[in-house]
Design a protein around this motif. Structure first.
Motif: not given
Length: 392
Positions: A242-247
């Motif tokens: 999972c790539v957490m774009d906003t973290v």
């Protein structure tokens, strides 16, 4: 007057405000009327002390709805209540609807569970009120599966009875590719100032108009999920990332921070009758976040599933869920931070999200900082989806 009697009157007043005004304008008028009452003119020091005591004494649901009722009395009560009630990251409590969009606690896993309804292909997320999985829980979010010719959408809503993209209770969606191996989580509102919206035919306008001229409702990608292809059919657990774009990746470091939204912008508040105070006249983008915006230099946080170990006696793959998962399932997983650049440290061993089966249609979902309940719920929904090219 005792605290209990004050709470009783606050609840009745807050309820009448919503019942008497079905439109936003009606609620604002009722709120303005209350602002002329004796409650609005309480000395600030006394009011603060009362609200602090209520917030401290009503720490668990369902009694915590008293805190919500206080914020619905009038504008001055609302401002003070929002100032006193801390975010889940600090307090470890979910109080207002915006709490599901804010990062979880740093020091422990927030224990939740998901109920699946096979008949209408819906899923409901609840906050666990006790250690037992038999309690009713506090409802947080709901999702409905929508099959399309080339993909599958999971519409996520604040209201279990209104899960449509045109609804004001719509908060986001999960979309899969045709194979069910790649997913994107979209937020209905910008997760931070400067967030870019993905344009598509499904870009939503609430009640045919923008919620705020500075806060357009639409599709803002916040998480990208991928499952490793297994076209050869080799036995083994699923592998996901999972790539957490906003973290930012630095969020898991000591003292690290992540954007934290502070407002949910709604065009209509009928769907949440006990929370009339989330309508705000402020259109400032400052209310969208606290914390840094991810730059290309920082990089986004990447989560990967923790590798299970093979148990010779049981002849199966095993993970230690510390009693929170009781049924073996390919859907079960634990996510930890992936050391993309550099050596792994203690922070990369800490469980950020774990999901597992405990009954036929009952699953636990435990999450912590730096992800929110909304993000965690969407990631878990991806595990329910059919995966043509993965081992299931």
């Amino acid at each position: 007057m005792t605290i209990r009697s004050i709470l009783h009157e606050m609840k009745s007043r807050s309820s009448r405000v919503v019942q008497d005004g079905s439109a936003v304008a009606a609620v604002d008028e009722a709120s303005d009327g209350l602002s002329q009452s004796c409650w609005a003119h309480m000395p600030q020091e006394l009011l603060r002390e009362v609200l602090v005591r209520i917030e401290a004494s009503e720490s668990e649901w369902p009694p915590r709805k008293s805190v919500v009722a206080c914020a619905g009395v009038c504008r001055s009560w609302r401002v003070l209540t929002k100032e006193i009630v801390k975010t889940p990251e600090v307090s470890g409590k979910l109080t207002f609807p915006i709490s599901v969009k804010q990062p979880g606690p740093r020091d422990f896993l927030m224990q939740c569970f998901i109920r699946r309804n096979r008949s209408n292909q819906s899923y409901s997320l609840y906050l666990g009120l006790t250690n037992a999985l038999t309690d009713d829980g506090k409802f947080l979010l709901a999702a409905r599966k929508c099959r399309r010719p080339t993909c599958t959408d999971y519409i996520i809503s604040l209201h279990a009875d209104d899960m449509t993209k045109g609804s004001c209770s719509y908060v986001g969606k999960l979309r899969s590719n045709f194979l069910g191996t790649k997913f994107t989580v979209f937020d209905a509102q910008p997760p931070h100032a400067g967030a870019r919206m993905t344009k598509s035919r499904s870009t939503r306008l609430v009640n045919l108009k923008q919620v705020s001229p500075k806060v357009p409702a639409g599709n803002y990608p916040v998480v990208h999920i991928s499952y490793e292809l297994n076209v050869l059919g080799n036995r083994g657990p699923r592998r996901m990332q999972c790539v957490m774009d906003t973290v930012p990746a630095s969020a898991i470091e000591p003292g690290g921070v992540t954007p934290t939204p502070t407002e949910i912008f709604l065009s209509n508040i009928d769907f949440f009758p006990s929370l009339p105070f989330f309508r705000t006249k402020s259109n400032s983008s400052d209310s969208l976040q606290s914390g840094p915006v991810i730059t290309q230099k920082d990089g986004a946080l990447v989560l990967r599933n923790k590798a299970p170990r093979w148990h010779e006696q049981l002849q199966c793959w095993c993970l230690n869920f510390h009693g929170r998962v009781t049924v073996a399932s390919v859907k079960n997983f634990q996510l930890v931070a992936s050391p993309e650049n550099g050596a792994a440290g203690p922070q990369h061993e800490k469980i950020i999200l774990q999901f597992g089966k405990v009954g036929k249609d009952l699953f636990t979902m435990d999450y912590r900082y730096p992800i929110s309940a909304f993000q965690a719920f969407a990631i878990c929904l991806s595990s329910f989806d059919t995966k043509i090219a993965c081992k299931i």
